[in-house]
Design a protein around this motif. Sequence first.
Motif, PDB file in Angstrom:
ATOM      1  N   GLU A 207     -97.378  21.922 -56.380  1.00 44.87           N
ATOM      2  CA  GLU A 207     -98.294  22.030 -55.248  1.00 44.87           C
ATOM      3  C   GLU A 207     -97.642  22.747 -54.065  1.00 44.87           C
ATOM      4  N   ALA A 208     -96.355  22.490 -53.827  1.00 45.83           N
ATOM      5  CA  ALA A 208     -95.673  23.153 -52.721  1.00 45.83           C
ATOM      6  C   ALA A 208     -95.525  24.643 -52.979  1.00 45.83           C
ATOM      7  N   THR A 209     -95.182  25.042 -54.209  1.00 45.54           N
ATOM      8  CA  THR A 209     -94.999  26.456 -54.543  1.00 45.54           C
ATOM      9  C   THR A 209     -96.302  27.228 -54.369  1.00 45.54           C
ATOM     10  N   ALA A 210     -97.415  26.582 -54.616  1.00 40.62           N
ATOM     11  CA  ALA A 210     -98.715  27.252 -54.476  1.00 40.62           C
ATOM     12  C   ALA A 210     -99.004  27.644 -53.039  1.00 40.62           C
ATOM     13  N   THR A 247     -82.990  30.430 -57.434  1.00 36.91           N
ATOM     14  CA  THR A 247     -82.410  29.890 -56.198  1.00 36.91           C
ATOM     15  C   THR A 247     -81.281  30.775 -55.688  1.00 36.91           C
ATOM     16  N   GLU A 248     -80.368  31.169 -56.574  1.00 37.22           N
ATOM     17  CA  GLU A 248     -79.250  32.019 -56.159  1.00 37.22           C
ATOM     18  C   GLU A 248     -79.753  33.330 -55.585  1.00 37.22           C
ATOM     19  N   SER A 249     -80.726  33.945 -56.229  1.00 28.93           N
ATOM     20  CA  SER A 249     -81.270  35.220 -55.753  1.00 28.93           C
ATOM     21  C   SER A 249     -81.884  35.066 -54.368  1.00 28.93           C
ATOM     22  N   ALA A 250     -82.641  33.988 -54.154  1.00 27.18           N
ATOM     23  CA  ALA A 250     -83.289  33.777 -52.856  1.00 27.18           C
ATOM     24  C   ALA A 250     -82.261  33.544 -51.750  1.00 27.18           C
ATOM     25  N   VAL A 251     -81.217  32.754 -52.029  1.00 22.25           N
ATOM     26  CA  VAL A 251     -80.200  32.465 -51.015  1.00 22.25           C
ATOM     27  C   VAL A 251     -79.425  33.717 -50.651  1.00 22.25           C
ATOM     28  N   LEU A 330     -84.422  21.948 -55.861  1.00 22.39           N
ATOM     29  CA  LEU A 330     -83.697  22.828 -54.949  1.00 22.39           C
ATOM     30  C   LEU A 330     -84.391  24.177 -54.839  1.00 22.39           C
ATOM     31  N   MET A 331     -84.805  24.749 -55.964  1.00 21.54           N
ATOM     32  CA  MET A 331     -85.511  26.039 -55.956  1.00 21.54           C
ATOM     33  C   MET A 331     -86.760  25.954 -55.076  1.00 21.54           C
ATOM     34  N   SER A 333     -87.556  23.771 -52.657  1.00 24.04           N
ATOM     35  CA  SER A 333     -87.231  23.515 -51.260  1.00 24.04           C
ATOM     36  C   SER A 333     -86.735  24.776 -50.569  1.00 24.04           C
ATOM     37  N   VAL A 334     -85.845  25.530 -51.227  1.00 18.31           N
ATOM     38  CA  VAL A 334     -85.297  26.763 -50.637  1.00 18.31           C
ATOM     39  C   VAL A 334     -86.388  27.814 -50.474  1.00 18.31           C
ATOM     40  N   LEU A 335     -87.218  28.021 -51.495  1.00 14.76           N
ATOM     41  CA  LEU A 335     -88.272  29.040 -51.420  1.00 14.76           C
ATOM     42  C   LEU A 335     -89.292  28.706 -50.326  1.00 14.76           C
ATOM     43  N   LEU A 336     -89.672  27.437 -50.213  1.00 12.17           N
ATOM     44  CA  LEU A 336     -90.629  27.050 -49.169  1.00 12.17           C
ATOM     45  C   LEU A 336     -90.025  27.229 -47.782  1.00 12.17           C
ATOM     46  N   ALA A 337     -88.729  26.939 -47.633  1.00 14.07           N
ATOM     47  CA  ALA A 337     -88.072  27.116 -46.336  1.00 14.07           C
ATOM     48  C   ALA A 337     -88.053  28.591 -45.947  1.00 14.07           C
ATOM     49  N   LEU A 338     -87.709  29.469 -46.891  1.00 14.19           N
ATOM     50  CA  LEU A 338     -87.660  30.898 -46.588  1.00 14.19           C
ATOM     51  C   LEU A 338     -89.061  31.446 -46.329  1.00 14.19           C
ATOM     52  N   ASP A 339     -90.034  31.018 -47.099  1.00 18.97           N
ATOM     53  CA  ASP A 339     -91.408  31.483 -46.898  1.00 18.97           C
ATOM     54  C   ASP A 339     -91.900  31.102 -45.501  1.00 18.97           C
ATOM     55  N   ASP A 340     -91.634  29.865 -45.090  1.00 19.89           N
ATOM     56  CA  ASP A 340     -92.047  29.403 -43.766  1.00 19.89           C
ATOM     57  C   ASP A 340     -91.261  30.116 -42.673  1.00 19.89           C
ATOM     58  N   TYR A 341     -89.985  30.327 -42.885  1.00 16.21           N
ATOM     59  CA  TYR A 341     -89.135  30.987 -41.888  1.00 16.21           C
ATOM     60  C   TYR A 341     -89.592  32.423 -41.656  1.00 16.21           C
ATOM     61  N   TRP A 342     -89.769  33.171 -42.723  1.00  9.09           N
ATOM     62  CA  TRP A 342     -90.180  34.575 -42.576  1.00  9.09           C
ATOM     63  C   TRP A 342     -91.615  34.705 -42.045  1.00  9.09           C
ATOM     64  N   SER A 343     -92.401  33.690 -42.217  1.00  6.04           N
ATOM     65  CA  SER A 343     -93.774  33.738 -41.720  1.00  6.04           C
ATOM     66  C   SER A 343     -93.858  33.431 -40.226  1.00  6.04           C
ATOM     67  N   ARG A 344     -92.935  32.604 -39.704  1.00  3.08           N
ATOM     68  CA  ARG A 344     -93.091  32.120 -38.332  1.00  3.08           C
ATOM     69  C   ARG A 344     -92.005  32.547 -37.359  1.00  3.08           C
ATOM     70  N   VAL A 345     -90.808  32.840 -37.814  1.00  3.91           N
ATOM     71  CA  VAL A 345     -89.709  33.217 -36.922  1.00  3.91           C
ATOM     72  C   VAL A 345     -89.630  34.726 -36.896  1.00  3.91           C
TER      73      VAL A 345
END
Length: 357
Positions: A207-210, A247-251, A330-331, A333-345
Amino acid sequence: MSAVRRVESGELSARQIAEEIGVTAGTVNRWRRKWRAGTLGESQARTKDGDLRQRYGTAPWPKTDYSDLFPKIDTTALFPKIDYSDLFPKIDTTALFPKIDYRALFSKPDYTSIFPRIDYEKLLPRPDFSELRDWARELRRRWWPPNWPAEVPSFEVLNEILNEDGIPLVWVPRQSIVEALFAAKDRRERVEILLNERSAVTRDCQEATAKMTHPRTSGSKPLAFAAIKALSDGHDEAAQALAVVVTESAVQTALAKSYSKISHEVRIDAAEIGLRALRYRAALAPVASFYTPYYPSTGEKPSALSRHVSVHYAESDHYTSANSLLSVLLMTSVLLALDDYWSRVQPGGETEEVMTL
């Protein structure tokens, strides 16, 4: 006539007496002076020739008992004790100097007419913090991790779970599981909780990935779904291998630094992090454990999820149900953090290319 008297009379000299009795002239003179004073003692009057006091006589002035000459006089009869209390009786001065009630003489003035009471509530009205509370509530709603309880029981426990245990807590899993993880006493219990809630954790990740919408995470989204599906279907090894690579690729894309620098910089002290950065820093903190290095010649293989072991030293003892579940958590959590970060910061109106820790 004694020898000492013979010295006194001039018949013999002190030296002659000394030669006669076998002492020095000085000794005879000292005896002579003591004999005159009546202080010639027994120990000083003895020589090898016997007792000088017997040979030459005793002192001419024996000690006088003056108590017989001057008897003690009882003066109490001459000067009887005087009772001064009879001569000078105590005078009662209360009649002469009665107690004065100064409160009656100097009554307390009423200052209220001179200085009326000031209504400080009118002068300094109570500030209205309702807008400030609303602002704080809105700030918390926007930046507090959405799956966390309203209050974190302990920042020390939070740091331990993220930094040491390597267990993700941001965006996934759901709040009830997060609260159970906080209440657990150690990593073993926390991993056991996650395994018991495997189905719920898998649904939370799906649900979070969606919800991912940013173009920079669009390429990872299908792969994330594939890893989650593999976990849901019981293909733990496939899910772990794919989730580790994603996860490694995203980080690396987000931070663009070496493994050692990333492992050092992502660790957090949650109490020292501002609210706006907390959800991002907390989501990346488990990467420190994920990037634990391993070389067969230098140490024991880590049993907790390790990117290095999963990719370079893949063996079945590391591809476990626990590590598979943690890799998908972990995958996500990291992807959702980056998606939210790039969308708002977006400083300067443009999305940051590299994430700032």
